[in-house]
Design a protein around this motif. Structure first.
Motif, mmCIF file in Angstrom:
data_model
loop_
_atom_site.group_PDB
_atom_site.id
_atom_site.type_symbol
_atom_site.label_atom_id
_atom_site.label_comp_id
_atom_site.label_asym_id
_atom_site.label_seq_id
_atom_site.Cartn_x
_atom_site.Cartn_y
_atom_site.Cartn_z
ATOM 1 N N LEU A 132 10.478 10.009 6.354
ATOM 2 C CA LEU A 132 9.263 10.672 6.827
ATOM 3 C C LEU A 132 8.346 9.680 7.534
ATOM 4 C CD1 LEU A 132 7.146 13.016 6.865
ATOM 5 C CD2 LEU A 132 6.393 12.175 4.612
ATOM 6 N N VAL A 133 7.913 10.057 8.732
ATOM 7 C CA VAL A 133 6.856 9.337 9.444
ATOM 8 C C VAL A 133 5.685 10.313 9.536
ATOM 9 C CG1 VAL A 133 6.143 8.214 11.584
ATOM 10 C CG2 VAL A 133 8.485 7.913 10.732
ATOM 11 N N GLN A 191 -2.399 11.788 2.804
ATOM 12 C CA GLN A 191 -1.588 11.821 1.593
ATOM 13 C C GLN A 191 -2.360 11.198 0.423
ATOM 14 O OE1 GLN A 191 0.873 13.681 1.395
ATOM 15 N NE2 GLN A 191 1.150 14.058 3.590
ATOM 16 N N LYS A 192 -1.827 11.382 -0.787
ATOM 17 C CA LYS A 192 -2.570 11.013 -1.989
ATOM 18 C C LYS A 192 -1.897 9.858 -2.725
ATOM 19 C CE LYS A 192 -4.141 14.881 -0.515
ATOM 20 N NZ LYS A 192 -5.039 14.810 0.643
ATOM 21 N N PRO A 193 -2.638 8.806 -3.059
ATOM 22 C CA PRO A 193 -2.050 7.714 -3.830
ATOM 23 C C PRO A 193 -1.814 8.127 -5.277
ATOM 24 C CG PRO A 193 -4.394 7.355 -3.563
ATOM 25 C CD PRO A 193 -4.055 8.571 -2.744
ATOM 26 N N GLN A 194 -0.967 7.388 -5.950
ATOM 27 C CA GLN A 194 -0.642 7.708 -7.337
ATOM 28 C C GLN A 194 -1.890 7.719 -8.214
ATOM 29 O OE1 GLN A 194 2.678 8.461 -8.292
ATOM 30 N NE2 GLN A 194 1.547 9.286 -10.045
ATOM 31 N N ALA A 195 -2.882 6.891 -7.885
ATOM 32 C CA ALA A 195 -4.103 6.846 -8.684
ATOM 33 C C ALA A 195 -4.815 8.194 -8.710
ATOM 34 C CB ALA A 195 -5.048 5.777 -8.129
ATOM 35 N N VAL A 196 -4.778 8.911 -7.604
ATOM 36 C CA VAL A 196 -5.407 10.232 -7.548
ATOM 37 C C VAL A 196 -4.571 11.256 -8.303
ATOM 38 C CG1 VAL A 196 -6.068 12.114 -5.996
ATOM 39 C CG2 VAL A 196 -6.615 9.738 -5.408
ATOM 40 N N LEU A 244 0.829 -1.208 0.000
ATOM 41 C CA LEU A 244 0.000 0.000 0.000
ATOM 42 C C LEU A 244 0.862 1.256 0.000
ATOM 43 C CD1 LEU A 244 -3.088 0.772 0.278
ATOM 44 C CD2 LEU A 244 -2.605 1.072 2.699
ATOM 45 N N ARG A 245 1.904 1.254 0.801
ATOM 46 C CA ARG A 245 2.769 2.429 0.916
ATOM 47 C C ARG A 245 3.467 2.761 -0.402
ATOM 48 N NH1 ARG A 245 4.354 4.305 5.872
ATOM 49 N NH2 ARG A 245 6.451 4.791 5.121
ATOM 50 N N GLN A 246 3.687 1.767 -1.225
ATOM 51 C CA GLN A 246 4.341 2.003 -2.512
ATOM 52 C C GLN A 246 3.490 2.863 -3.441
ATOM 53 O OE1 GLN A 246 7.569 1.140 -3.177
ATOM 54 N NE2 GLN A 246 7.491 0.541 -0.998
ATOM 55 N N GLN A 247 2.225 2.974 -3.135
ATOM 56 C CA GLN A 247 1.323 3.771 -3.976
ATOM 57 C C GLN A 247 1.322 5.251 -3.597
ATOM 58 O OE1 GLN A 247 -2.560 1.881 -4.808
ATOM 59 N NE2 GLN A 247 -1.854 0.176 -3.534
ATOM 60 N N PHE A 248 2.065 5.615 -2.550
ATOM 61 C CA PHE A 248 2.098 6.996 -2.061
ATOM 62 C C PHE A 248 3.499 7.570 -2.251
ATOM 63 C CE2 PHE A 248 -1.551 5.169 -0.080
ATOM 64 C CZ PHE A 248 -2.457 6.211 0.087
ATOM 65 N N PRO A 249 3.733 8.310 -3.329
ATOM 66 C CA PRO A 249 5.085 8.813 -3.614
ATOM 67 C C PRO A 249 5.682 9.638 -2.481
ATOM 68 C CG PRO A 249 3.646 9.121 -5.519
ATOM 69 C CD PRO A 249 2.773 8.659 -4.388
ATOM 70 N N ILE A 250 4.859 10.415 -1.785
ATOM 71 C CA ILE A 250 5.392 11.324 -0.774
ATOM 72 C C ILE A 250 5.979 10.582 0.413
ATOM 73 C CG2 ILE A 250 3.348 11.657 0.685
ATOM 74 C CD1 ILE A 250 3.967 14.721 0.501
ATOM 75 N N LEU A 251 5.581 9.342 0.628
ATOM 76 C CA LEU A 251 6.085 8.585 1.782
ATOM 77 C C LEU A 251 7.551 8.190 1.610
ATOM 78 C CD1 LEU A 251 3.040 6.307 2.667
ATOM 79 C CD2 LEU A 251 3.644 8.555 3.580
ATOM 80 N N LYS A 252 8.107 8.421 0.425
ATOM 81 C CA LYS A 252 9.537 8.177 0.198
ATOM 82 C C LYS A 252 10.391 9.375 0.611
ATOM 83 C CE LYS A 252 8.709 5.040 -3.723
ATOM 84 N NZ LYS A 252 7.250 5.122 -3.741
ATOM 85 N N ILE A 312 -4.137 4.435 7.141
ATOM 86 C CA ILE A 312 -3.973 3.065 6.669
ATOM 87 C C ILE A 312 -2.556 2.748 6.220
ATOM 88 C CG2 ILE A 312 -6.389 2.839 6.049
ATOM 89 C CD1 ILE A 312 -5.715 3.398 3.179
ATOM 90 N N TYR A 313 -1.777 3.761 5.832
ATOM 91 C CA TYR A 313 -0.417 3.502 5.356
ATOM 92 C C TYR A 313 0.631 3.591 6.463
ATOM 93 C CZ TYR A 313 -1.371 8.500 4.686
ATOM 94 O OH TYR A 313 -1.801 9.792 4.845
ATOM 95 N N ASN A 314 0.206 3.895 7.679
ATOM 96 C CA ASN A 314 1.155 3.896 8.799
ATOM 97 C C ASN A 314 1.411 2.470 9.274
ATOM 98 O OD1 ASN A 314 -0.424 6.883 9.732
ATOM 99 N ND2 ASN A 314 1.746 6.760 9.176
ATOM 100 N N THR A 315 2.549 2.279 9.942
ATOM 101 C CA THR A 315 2.954 0.949 10.384
ATOM 102 C C THR A 315 3.188 0.930 11.893
ATOM 103 O OG1 THR A 315 5.324 1.385 10.126
ATOM 104 C CG2 THR A 315 4.121 0.595 8.165
ATOM 105 N N ILE A 316 3.207 -0.275 12.449
ATOM 106 C CA ILE A 316 3.539 -0.433 13.863
ATOM 107 C C ILE A 316 4.934 0.112 14.134
ATOM 108 C CG2 ILE A 316 3.996 -2.114 15.688
ATOM 109 C CD1 ILE A 316 1.024 -1.790 15.133
ATOM 110 N N GLU A 317 5.856 -0.101 13.197
ATOM 111 C CA GLU A 317 7.226 0.400 13.346
ATOM 112 C C GLU A 317 7.239 1.919 13.423
ATOM 113 O OE1 GLU A 317 7.202 -3.639 11.951
ATOM 114 O OE2 GLU A 317 6.253 -1.847 11.092
#
Length: 405
Positions: free
Chosen positions: A24-25, A34-39, A8-16, A383-388
């Motif tokens: 970035l956390v 944040q916005k997925p690539q589809a949007v 899922l996170r791979q679909q959000f460019p800004i999370l890189k 939804i794109y956040n992680t336990i880590e």
């Protein structure tokens, strides 16, 4: 089925993004998601293939833009279970939606009438009704919350009477994360014949919204809190209510006939949509809904609950941390204070570690005054956040606590 958060996170460019060399956390999702690539692709594709004004042209680009724009309205209507797409009014966001309702209500209120709100309101769902009451001489009635940040439902029911014209409350508190029992509150209000307006800005992205099941008259939300663009939102209203609702703005698009001394306004939804709309925004919002609706909704809710549960575990083991808002039913919002520190200082130190949170009064100053605090630090999970990331957040908090001691 579990949620594949890594994919899922791979679909959000800004999370890189890297902040001072640190990943970035992003924990400010209650402010905007944040916005997925589809949007992003949907916005670019509109502007590069069919950019034109809608409902006005007699050429291919305008026809295609109109088709996509109205298809987006149908997408929203289906998503919230509206009876008809004409009940979906495009706005710039939740704030404008609420102002449309309040503007119309102010033309109907009289001295002695009452409008009910709660102590947990965002300014957009407080000042709008406050000003409508000031203009008309109506009374603004504020229903209290308890120390956990939950609405006093018995007090709400007791305050309802034959003079109650409208009740307004949030689906979810942006400052506390409290999920209100909106079906129950709506049913109570309907017993006295009151209109019901729900601020859905924080609720729309946390589980299915069915306006028919809720039974309300208005439900307002913004695209940018549902993985869509900023500057676009929706006012859903029951058709029989909206058909007679006073117009909000005047201009092109919303008229049936104009003469120099008189104007006849058009039918829904046009009568409440003056001027050139945010066409790309509507299309982008629909793309966000299509993307979001395709996900396993049960898995999403399970994941978000796990994030908050882990945060609560870590908070319980952190000396000097005070949680603000401990309702039994919450979304993934954690507002807090650290003994001996100011929220702004916490936010600054976390930012230097790549962690984005919100600090301040969360546009809820009366709520902060009720709680006798100047503001909070707020982490909000999506939804794109992680336990880590939750654990990294608390490690950063410990560092901030040490530095500010």
């Amino acid at each position: 089925m579990s949620l594949d958060v890594t994919a899922l996170r791979q679909q959000f460019p800004i999370l890189k993004t890297q902040i001072d060399g640190k990943p970035l956390v992003y924990l400010d999702n209650a402010a905007t998601t944040q916005k997925p690539q589809a949007v992003i692709d949907a916005l670019v594709e509109f502007y590069t293939t069919c950019n034109a004004n809608v409902h006005r042209g007699s050429h291919y680009l305008s026809d295609e833009a109109t088709r996509r724009y109205e298809k987006a309205r149908t997408t929203v209507a289906s998503f919230i279970h509206a009876n008809a797409k004409e009940e979906v009014i495009w706005t710039s966001g939740t704030t404008e939606s609420l102002n449309i309702i309040a503007h119309g209500l102010a033309q109907q209120l009289q001295p002695g009438d009452e409008v009910l709100i709660t102590e947990m309101e965002h300014h957009a769902n407080l000042v709008t009704w406050q000003q409508a009451c000031i203009k008309t001489g109506a009374k603004l009635v504020v229903i209290p919350i308890n120390e956990a940040g939950e609405l006093e439902v018995a007090r709400f029911e007791a305050a309802l009477n034959t003079q109650t014209r409208l009740v307004a409350f949030p689906h979810v508190s942006n400052a506390l994360g409290t999920i209100n029992p909106i079906n129950e509150l709506t049913a109570m209000a309907k017993k006295v014949g009151a209109l019901v307006s729900i601020d859905g800005a924080q609720g729309i992205a946390h589980g299915g919204v069915d306006v028919q099941a809720i039974g309300c008259d208005f439900y307002s939300f913004s695209g940018h809190k549902l993985f869509g663009p900023t500057g676009i939102g929706c006012l859903w209203g029951r058709q029989q209510v909206l058909e007679d609702w006073p117009v909000w703005q005047t201009g092109g698009e919303m008229i049936a006939d104009v003469e120099y001394q008189n104007t006849t306004f058009g039918a829904l939804p046009n009568r409440l949509e003056a001027g050139t709309p945010n066409i790309a925004g509507a299309i982008g919002m629909a793309a966000a809904i299509d993307w979001f609706a395709a996900l396993d909704q049960h898995a999403i809710q399970t994941h978000e609950k796990a994030l908050l549960a882990r945060a609560n575990e870590l908070a319980a083991d952190m000396p000097g941390m005070r949680l603000i808002g401990t309702a039994k039913h919450k979304v993934g919002i954690m507002s807090f204070l650290l003994d001996g520190t100011h929220p702004a200082d916490i936010g600054f130190i976390l930012d230097r570690q790549g962690i984005a949170i919100r600090t301040g009064d969360n546009c809820a100053q009366p709520l902060m005054k009720r709680l006798k605090i100047p503001g909070t630090a707020r982490a909000s999970f999506s939804i794109y956040n992680t336990i880590e990331e939750v654990e990294a957040f608390f490690n950063a908090l410990k560092k901030a606590q040490t530095m500010l001691a």
